[in-house]
Design an enzyme around this catalytic site. Sequence first.
Site, PDB file in Angstrom:
ATOM      1  N   LYS A 183       0.824  -1.217   0.000  1.00 59.71           N
ATOM      2  CA  LYS A 183       0.000   0.000   0.000  1.00 59.71           C
ATOM      3  C   LYS A 183       0.860   1.271   0.000  1.00 59.71           C
ATOM      4  O   LYS A 183       2.062   1.205   0.225  1.00 59.71           O
ATOM      5  CB  LYS A 183      -0.961  -0.029   1.192  1.00 59.71           C
ATOM      6  CG  LYS A 183      -1.911  -1.241   1.170  1.00 59.71           C
ATOM      7  CD  LYS A 183      -2.961  -1.161   0.071  1.00 59.71           C
ATOM      8  CE  LYS A 183      -3.636  -2.451  -0.326  1.00 59.71           C
ATOM      9  NZ  LYS A 183      -4.334  -3.237   0.655  1.00 59.71           N
TER      10      LYS A 183
HETATM   11  C1  LIG Z   1      -5.356  -4.295   0.967  1.00 60.10           C
HETATM   12  C2  LIG Z   1      -6.829  -4.223   1.035  1.00 60.10           C
HETATM   13  C3  LIG Z   1      -7.541  -4.636   2.162  1.00 60.10           C
HETATM   14  C4  LIG Z   1      -6.946  -5.435   3.275  1.00 60.10           C
HETATM   15  O1  LIG Z   1      -5.947  -4.880   3.955  1.00 60.10           O
HETATM   16  P1  LIG Z   1      -5.206  -5.760   5.071  1.00 60.10           P
HETATM   17  O2  LIG Z   1      -4.428  -4.716   5.797  1.00 60.10           O
HETATM   18  O3  LIG Z   1      -4.365  -6.728   4.321  1.00 60.10           O
HETATM   19  O4  LIG Z   1      -6.224  -6.407   5.903  1.00 60.10           O
HETATM   20  C5  LIG Z   1      -8.899  -4.413   2.224  1.00 60.10           C
HETATM   21  N1  LIG Z   1      -9.553  -3.849   1.210  1.00 60.10           N
HETATM   22  C6  LIG Z   1      -8.928  -3.469   0.095  1.00 60.10           C
HETATM   23  C7  LIG Z   1      -9.720  -2.833  -0.992  1.00 60.10           C
HETATM   24  C8  LIG Z   1      -7.551  -3.656  -0.044  1.00 60.10           C
HETATM   25  O5  LIG Z   1      -6.929  -3.305  -1.171  1.00 60.10           O
END
Ligand SMILES: *Cc1c(COP(=O)(O)O)cnc(C)c1O
Length: 370
Positions: A183
């Site tokens: 991210k």
């Molecule tokens: C990455 C992501 C998540 C999950 O994030 P985590 O921190 O791995 O639980 C949830 N929703 C979307 C749209 C994502 O891209």
Amino acid sequence: MTRIAYTKPSITEHEVAYATDAARNGWGVKCYDYINRFEAAFAAHLGVPHAIATSSCTGAMHMGLAALGIGVGDEVILADTNWIATVSPIVHLGATPVFVDIDPATWCISPDAAAAAITPRTKAIIATHIYGNLCDMTALLALGDAHGLAIVEDAAEAIGSVCKGRPAGGMGRFGTFSFHGTKTITTGEGGMFVTSDAALFEQVLTLSNHGRARGQTKQFWPDMVGYKYKMSNVQAAIGLGQIERIAELSARKREILAAYRRHLAPFQGLSLNPEPEDGVNGAWMPTLVFDAALGITREACLAAFGAADIDARVFFHPLSSLDFFTPQPANRRAWDIPTRAINLPSYHDMTDADIARVCDVVAGLVRGGA
Ligand SMILES: *Cc1c(COP(=O)(O)O)cnc(C)c1O
């Protein structure tokens, strides 16, 4: 030529210094210092009063939905185009996910489709800002008001996205963010729950710490069965360093998307993430959708990028196509767009030459057909 990764974090001496300090000194009475600082800095950045650092975005969503009282017999509406993380908390709570189609312009939940799916059992609509693209929050919030439903934002992919001056994640009853390694800002694994609702904040804070309310003076005394979705101080130290660099990290994401737009402008029939009329796309993941007329498939893209040693990723499969859900091909766009789309690499330190190399592969696909 080296392999081009699709994402990797930008970690500088700034984050390393905080993490080192947390590892050396952040124990005992200081064991929450970086967590408190990260939460405060994140809330200030977003302009919301309350933020709770969590071990993941999935955990933040799980607690938020639980705090809204969502459970067996309830329905939650979300786009068929989503990562599994958005739906699994609904399933864990015993509620029923209702998958609806996406808007072809934003690739996010269609407000009309959401409206058509509302039943007396509907409790919430999850607005996922996919790849940094903004949902039509004006329409969704109006829908929430009209039907007494919570509009919840999965802003995991949307830090830096802004709608009419309001940040993604800060517009609904609550918002959730992810700091997974892919991210825009990362703590390795991690997430954030944000809300402007003081009562909801207290509830989630209690849930996040095994049901132990912060005013509880009795030791080892949970007031309810909660969850254990807390972030560690060392992770928060990295997160604090990252959020202090958010302007730079976000700007670079947008620069990369703009560079792709520039390079690919000469070609007909290509769509990249839309820039909202009245806002900003945080540009987490540049994504390319080929017009059906070009006949360029996801499989052709994967082969061409693979041959060029570039790590491109497929557009999210519709969740209803997964083996454990009921297929809903009537969600036409959610089922069609992924078959002719690809995520393009976008990490902070990628060079102009890297971007050009990616665009050469796209050019080859367009010129050569599928
Ligand atoms: C990455 C992501 C998540 C999950 O994030 P985590 O921190 O791995 O639980 C949830 N929703 C979307 C749209 C994502 O891209």
